[in-house]
Scaffold this motif. Structure first.
Motif, PDB file in Angstrom:
ATOM      1  N   GLN A  25      33.612  35.897  36.187  1.00  9.34           N
ATOM      2  CA  GLN A  25      35.019  35.766  36.558  1.00  9.34           C
ATOM      3  C   GLN A  25      35.543  34.358  36.287  1.00  9.34           C
ATOM      4  O   GLN A  25      36.697  34.186  35.922  1.00  9.34           O
ATOM      5  N   PHE A  32      42.135  41.122  35.801  1.00 12.63           N
ATOM      6  CA  PHE A  32      41.148  42.200  35.769  1.00 12.63           C
ATOM      7  C   PHE A  32      39.809  41.698  36.326  1.00 12.63           C
ATOM      8  O   PHE A  32      39.362  40.604  35.992  1.00 12.63           O
ATOM      9  N   TRP A  34      36.602  41.290  35.857  1.00 12.84           N
ATOM     10  CA  TRP A  34      35.536  41.341  34.862  1.00 12.84           C
ATOM     11  C   TRP A  34      34.149  41.146  35.456  1.00 12.84           C
ATOM     12  O   TRP A  34      33.167  41.692  34.956  1.00 12.84           O
ATOM     13  N   GLU A  87      38.841  46.172  44.670  1.00  7.87           N
ATOM     14  CA  GLU A  87      39.563  45.419  43.639  1.00  7.87           C
ATOM     15  C   GLU A  87      40.603  46.285  42.943  1.00  7.87           C
ATOM     16  O   GLU A  87      41.674  45.793  42.577  1.00  7.87           O
ATOM     17  N   THR A  88      40.318  47.559  42.786  1.00  9.45           N
ATOM     18  CA  THR A  88      41.311  48.462  42.198  1.00  9.45           C
ATOM     19  C   THR A  88      42.516  48.595  43.125  1.00  9.45           C
ATOM     20  O   THR A  88      43.667  48.530  42.676  1.00  9.45           O
ATOM     21  N   LEU A  91      44.538  45.391  42.934  1.00  9.94           N
ATOM     22  CA  LEU A  91      45.361  45.345  41.715  1.00  9.94           C
ATOM     23  C   LEU A  91      46.624  46.177  41.886  1.00  9.94           C
ATOM     24  O   LEU A  91      47.725  45.739  41.525  1.00  9.94           O
ATOM     25  N   TYR A  99      46.296  47.386  35.114  1.00  9.40           N
ATOM     26  CA  TYR A  99      44.921  46.914  35.304  1.00  9.40           C
ATOM     27  C   TYR A  99      44.161  47.843  36.251  1.00  9.40           C
ATOM     28  O   TYR A  99      42.980  48.110  36.057  1.00  9.40           O
ATOM     29  N   LEU A 102      43.329  50.886  34.295  1.00  7.67           N
ATOM     30  CA  LEU A 102      42.279  50.538  33.343  1.00  7.67           C
ATOM     31  C   LEU A 102      40.920  50.471  34.044  1.00  7.67           C
ATOM     32  O   LEU A 102      39.923  50.990  33.539  1.00  7.67           O
ATOM     33  N   ASN A 103      40.898  49.860  35.214  1.00  3.28           N
ATOM     34  CA  ASN A 103      39.650  49.762  35.971  1.00  3.28           C
ATOM     35  C   ASN A 103      39.134  51.144  36.375  1.00  3.28           C
ATOM     36  O   ASN A 103      37.944  51.434  36.251  1.00  3.28           O
ATOM     37  N   SER A 107      35.733  51.738  34.136  1.00  4.01           N
ATOM     38  CA  SER A 107      34.491  51.497  34.882  1.00  4.01           C
ATOM     39  C   SER A 107      33.573  52.716  34.912  1.00  4.01           C
ATOM     40  O   SER A 107      32.399  52.602  34.554  1.00  4.01           O
TER      41      SER A 107
END
Length: 127
Positions: A25, A32, A34, A87-88, A91, A99, A102-103, A107
């Protein structure tokens, strides 16, 4: 005695997750997550390798103690579904819906792909 194998593996996996997450990170100036993405995909690949090795009859990796130490303990502590979920949600709450989506899409897809790749690699090596 089995619980000790799990504890030792987890004692390595949890700090490894934290340190890897922070290192990844820190290299990405992005919203995002990462770091979590990286540890989860790495955990899936490693678990796939271990499972594939055990299924292929790899002598040491197929032992029940190795599975408890590495698969349950290390991989269980290395990867983190709860952090992925948190974290999702974070976001989405911050207005970064793309994002978050996308996650949610990347994932599980990358994790499954990594697990399948790990099994295939293990079969190629030990099969």
């Amino acid at each position: 005695m089995n619980w000790l194998y799990v504890c030792v593996g987890a004692a390595v996996g949890a700090p490894l997750r934290y340190l890897t997450d922070r290192a990844v990170q820190a290299r990405h100036d992005a919203l995002f997550p990462w770091g979590t993405f990286t540890v989860n995909i790495t955990g899936c690949l490693l678990l796939g390798l271990l499972t594939g090795a055990a299924l292929a009859g790899a002598p040491v990796l197929g032992a029940p103690q190795a599975q408890l130490l590495l698969a349950t303990g290390l991989c269980g502590a290395l990867s983190t579904y709860s952090t992925f979920s948190y974290e999702t949600l974070r976001l989405a709450e911050q207005g970064a819906a793309r994002y978050a989506l996308l996650n949610v899409a990347a994932s599980p897809a990358a994790g499954l792909g990594a697990a399948f790749a790990g099994v295939a690699l293990a079969r190629a090596a030990w099969g």
